[in-house]
Design a protein around this motif. Structure first.
Motif, mmCIF file in Angstrom:
data_model
loop_
_atom_site.group_PDB
_atom_site.id
_atom_site.type_symbol
_atom_site.label_atom_id
_atom_site.label_comp_id
_atom_site.label_asym_id
_atom_site.label_seq_id
_atom_site.Cartn_x
_atom_site.Cartn_y
_atom_site.Cartn_z
ATOM 1 N N GLY A 83 0.797 -1.217 0.000
ATOM 2 C CA GLY A 83 0.000 0.000 0.000
ATOM 3 C C GLY A 83 0.832 1.270 0.000
ATOM 4 O O GLY A 83 2.024 1.253 -0.337
ATOM 5 N N PHE A 84 0.242 2.371 0.436
ATOM 6 C CA PHE A 84 0.922 3.668 0.458
ATOM 7 C C PHE A 84 0.122 4.633 1.330
ATOM 8 O O PHE A 84 -1.018 4.348 1.724
ATOM 9 C CB PHE A 84 1.064 4.240 -0.959
ATOM 10 N N LYS A 85 0.717 5.790 1.615
ATOM 11 C CA LYS A 85 0.032 6.844 2.362
ATOM 12 C C LYS A 85 -0.335 7.968 1.399
ATOM 13 O O LYS A 85 0.407 8.270 0.467
ATOM 14 C CB LYS A 85 0.927 7.390 3.471
ATOM 15 N N ALA A 86 -1.487 8.581 1.615
ATOM 16 C CA ALA A 86 -1.922 9.666 0.747
ATOM 17 C C ALA A 86 -2.836 10.605 1.526
ATOM 18 O O ALA A 86 -3.376 10.251 2.575
ATOM 19 C CB ALA A 86 -2.652 9.117 -0.478
ATOM 20 N N ASN A 87 -2.979 11.814 0.998
ATOM 21 C CA ASN A 87 -3.855 12.813 1.597
ATOM 22 C C ASN A 87 -5.072 13.022 0.714
ATOM 23 O O ASN A 87 -4.950 13.104 -0.513
ATOM 24 C CB ASN A 87 -3.110 14.139 1.758
ATOM 25 N N ILE A 88 -6.246 13.101 1.323
ATOM 26 C CA ILE A 88 -7.461 13.388 0.571
ATOM 27 C C ILE A 88 -8.044 14.696 1.073
ATOM 28 O O ILE A 88 -8.274 14.881 2.269
ATOM 29 C CB ILE A 88 -8.483 12.225 0.674
ATOM 30 N N GLN A 125 -11.340 5.739 4.110
ATOM 31 C CA GLN A 125 -10.278 5.344 5.045
ATOM 32 C C GLN A 125 -10.463 3.903 5.492
ATOM 33 O O GLN A 125 -9.521 3.109 5.505
ATOM 34 C CB GLN A 125 -10.297 6.248 6.276
ATOM 35 N N THR A 126 -11.677 3.586 5.872
ATOM 36 C CA THR A 126 -11.987 2.244 6.374
ATOM 37 C C THR A 126 -11.937 1.209 5.260
ATOM 38 O O THR A 126 -11.369 0.121 5.424
ATOM 39 C CB THR A 126 -13.384 2.231 7.023
ATOM 40 N N GLN A 127 -12.513 1.539 4.115
ATOM 41 C CA GLN A 127 -12.609 0.574 3.026
ATOM 42 C C GLN A 127 -11.260 0.278 2.375
ATOM 43 O O GLN A 127 -11.024 -0.845 1.914
ATOM 44 C CB GLN A 127 -13.607 1.073 1.977
ATOM 45 N N TRP A 128 -10.383 1.274 2.325
ATOM 46 C CA TRP A 128 -9.094 1.079 1.665
ATOM 47 C C TRP A 128 -8.014 0.527 2.587
ATOM 48 O O TRP A 128 -6.955 0.092 2.126
ATOM 49 C CB TRP A 128 -8.616 2.385 1.046
ATOM 50 N N GLU A 156 -4.932 10.321 4.965
ATOM 51 C CA GLU A 156 -4.982 11.471 5.851
ATOM 52 C C GLU A 156 -6.007 12.441 5.276
ATOM 53 O O GLU A 156 -5.976 12.745 4.077
ATOM 54 C CB GLU A 156 -3.617 12.154 5.931
ATOM 55 N N ILE A 157 -6.928 12.916 6.102
ATOM 56 C CA ILE A 157 -8.012 13.776 5.636
ATOM 57 C C ILE A 157 -7.717 15.231 5.967
ATOM 58 O O ILE A 157 -7.375 15.559 7.103
ATOM 59 C CB ILE A 157 -9.346 13.352 6.276
ATOM 60 N N THR A 158 -7.854 16.098 4.964
ATOM 61 C CA THR A 158 -7.660 17.534 5.169
ATOM 62 C C THR A 158 -8.927 18.271 4.782
ATOM 63 O O THR A 158 -9.348 18.251 3.620
ATOM 64 C CB THR A 158 -6.493 18.063 4.318
#
Length: 239
Positions: free
Chosen positions: A82-87, A102-105, A113-115
């Motif tokens: 996987g990886f980390k990303a910002n939405i 967040q939960t599904q992925w 990370e949610i902004t």
């Protein structure tokens, strides 16, 4: 008439990889999002425009919810862990969409990370090339010509509407051809555009909301336009 979708910046890894985009689509349970975020009052969308649009085909290309397939595609794309990303987003409804993602992925290793941003700053942010993912709506989704030009043409990159910076010469040619073709002959062109949008997973359409109207008892005659407008000028009270 509006459609809510998840977009990604295709100028940046890993979203420049179509297998990653398809993996995310397979890892998304749209109906669960509809049930939780808008309390079931909407329809799942699997195409580039809403059910009010000409040539709408919700089954032309569908990504079934399949976590194992999503994991396999992530591995093929080179992201087995996987990886980390910002939405980025701008409203409570879209924040709840992001929380669902967040939960599904998470099972395929994607950490979101949610902004939450103010509307003006949000639009400026997702019109550039620094963002990862975003949740947005498109209210012109009933007009295939305007939607295709604004969201998928290379020359519309950025604030015009193509905020994922998608660029495909085949798509550009189809859009230009559609604009030069009389309406009666456009259907095969716009069906090809719908198919290519989903094949390339340019963005991930989620849902169109139902139009819900509450009114006082005895009020009659209101005409509801499918785009969401309410014609109160025809209303009357039945006493």
């Amino acid at each position: 008439s509006s459609m809510t979708y998840v977009g990604w910046n295709m100028t940046k890894a890993p979203f420049d990889n179509v297998k990653v985009r398809k993996a995310l689509a397979h890892a998304t349970n749209k109906q669960d999002i509809i049930d939780v975020v808008i309390e079931g009052k909407g329809i799942e969308i699997n195409t580039a425009w809403s059910a009010l649009g000409d040539y709408f085909d919700n089954e032309i290309f569908e990504y079934e919810y399949d976590i194992e397939k999503a994991k396999a595609m992530m591995a093929e794309a080179g992201y087995p862990d996987g990886f980390k990303a910002n939405i980025a987003l701008n409203s409570d409804e879209r924040s709840r969409v992001a929380q669902m993602l967040q939960t599904q992925w998470a099972p395929i290793g994607v950490e979101l990370e949610i902004t939450l941003m103010e509307w003006g700053a949000y639009l400026e942010h997702i019109s550039g090339k620094d963002h990862d993912l975003f949740v947005l709506g498109w209210s012109m989704s009933y007009d295939p010509a305007s939607t295709a030009l604004a969201l998928f043409h290379t020359e519309s990159g950025g604030a015009t509407g193509n905020r994922g910076w998608y660029s495909n010469p085949v798509m550009d040619e189809l859009i230009d051809k559609g604009a030069q073709t009389i309406k009666g002959d456009r259907e095969p062109i716009y069906r090809d555009i719908q198919k290519l949008v989903m094949e390339d997973m340019v963005f991930m359409p989620l849902y169109s909301k139902q139009c819900i109207v509450a009114m006082a008892k005895g009020l009659e005659g209101i005409r509801i336009n499918p785009t969401g407008s309410h014609y109160y000028c025809y209303a009357y009270v039945n006493e």
